[in-house]
Every structure is written in structure tokens, then in C-alpha cells.
Design an enzyme around this catalytic site. Structure first.
Site, PDB file in Angstrom:
ATOM      1  CG  ASN A  10      -3.529   1.377   6.495  1.00 23.39           C
ATOM      2  OD1 ASN A  10      -3.780   0.569   5.622  1.00 23.39           O
ATOM      3  ND2 ASN A  10      -2.296   1.666   6.868  1.00 23.39           N
ATOM      4  CG  ASP A  98       2.082   6.001   1.693  1.00 20.90           C
ATOM      5  OD1 ASP A  98       2.634   5.069   1.062  1.00 20.90           O
ATOM      6  OD2 ASP A  98       1.971   5.999   2.937  1.00 20.90           O
ATOM      7  NE  ARG A  99       7.969   4.645   3.092  1.00 19.69           N
ATOM      8  CZ  ARG A  99       8.714   3.675   3.602  1.00 19.69           C
ATOM      9  NH1 ARG A  99       8.316   2.418   3.504  1.00 19.69           N
ATOM     10  NH2 ARG A  99       9.860   3.956   4.182  1.00 19.69           N
ATOM     11  CG  ASP A 118       3.114  10.485   5.839  1.00 20.63           C
ATOM     12  OD1 ASP A 118       2.262  10.787   6.701  1.00 20.63           O
ATOM     13  OD2 ASP A 118       2.803  10.207   4.666  1.00 20.63           O
ATOM     14  CB  THR A 121      -2.464   4.213  10.225  1.00 14.84           C
ATOM     15  OG1 THR A 121      -3.690   4.888   9.946  1.00 14.84           O
ATOM     16  CG2 THR A 121      -2.750   2.921  10.950  1.00 14.84           C
TER      17      THR A 121
END
Length: 149
Positions: A10, A98-99, A118, A121
């Protein structure tokens, strides 16, 4: 194979070259400036033959795909259809790229089962097991947001 990896968050896009299991030439770009800097960035990593990216900003995905194709790079973008590990989650299409990327890396380089944390943001906690692969997790506010509260 030399792969340029982009993690489009983000706030910040993290990038670097991965060759085998070694990463190098890491850099950061504010995500808001990625569209205007992507073509130049790809030229700076001209030795890359592949580009792999995960993104939590879906609006940028088409421009990344277009720039990758224009640069003649082979493209990989993790999603439930391309994920090389099993996904044991009720709605796999809801899992952030991303995960999934973190889960794939953990399954290749960590002892399973494992919990991935992780901190960006947002802070995410995900579980990966040898039997079921990605099993899910939770999303919490990131450190900056927690500090503000």
C-alpha cells in the site's frame, strides 16, 4: 534464471533481484510513484529474465503486466490458480498475493508447520503446514497505525 521480484504494498514497493536463493540489489519505491518509475526501473535491472510480483494494489497490476511484457520478461503473479503449494482456505480468491508469496517462500525455506508474520502497513499472521499448505491467518493494523491509536 535471474528474477526481478516486486512486492507492491500500500505504501512502499520493495524490489530486488533473486538468483537461485540469493537476493541482491534491493530497492524501495513509494507505491504511488511506481507507475511513472516502472519502465526506468526495469531498465536498471536489465539482467533479469523474469519478473515476479505480488500486489495488494490491484489497480496497478495491469500496468505492471504491460511494462513486463514490453520489457520482454517472463511474468509470474501468484494467485490461487498459479500457487505451487496447496491452499486449504474456504475462499482462496480472497487471499492476498503477498500472503501467498510469503507462504510459498516459507514452504521452500522454513521448517513446517510455521507461522509467518509480515509487518508492513498491515501486520499479517499466516499458517503454512506441510499437509495442507496455506491454511489462512489474520490481518491486524500495522505498527504505524497501532502507534497512532
Amino acid at each position: 534464471m535471474t528474477t526481478l521480484c516486486l512486492d507492491i504494498g500500500n505504501t512502499t514497493t520493495h524490489l530486488g533481484v533473486v538468483q537461485g536463493v540469493v537476493s541482491a540489489r534491493e530497492n524501495r519505491i513509494p507505491t504511488a510513484r511506481l507507475p511513472e518509475q516502472l519502465a526506468t526501473t526495469l531498465q536498471d535491472y536489465a539482467d533479469a529474465t523474469h519478473l515476479s510480483f505480488c500486489s495488494v494494489v490491484p489497480l496497478l497490476n495491469p500496468s505492471v503486466t504491460e511494462a513486463t511484457e514490453a520489457a520482454g520478461l517472463r511474468l509470474f503473479n501468484p494467485n490461487p490458480d498459479t500457487c505451487p503449494i496447496p491452499i486449504d482456505y474456504p475462499n482462496p480468491e480472497e487471499i492476498g498475493q503477498d500472503r501467498l508469496a510469503n507462504a510459498v517462500a516459507a514452504s521452500a525455506h522454513a521448517r513446517l508447520p510455521t507461522i509467518i508474520i509480515d509487518m508492513g502497513t498491515a501486520t499479517t499472521f499466516d499458517i503454512v503446514t506441510e499437509e495442507n499448505g496455506y491454511e489462512g491467518g489474520v490481518i491486524a493494523a500495522g505498527l504505524s497505525l497501532m502507534r497512532e491509536y
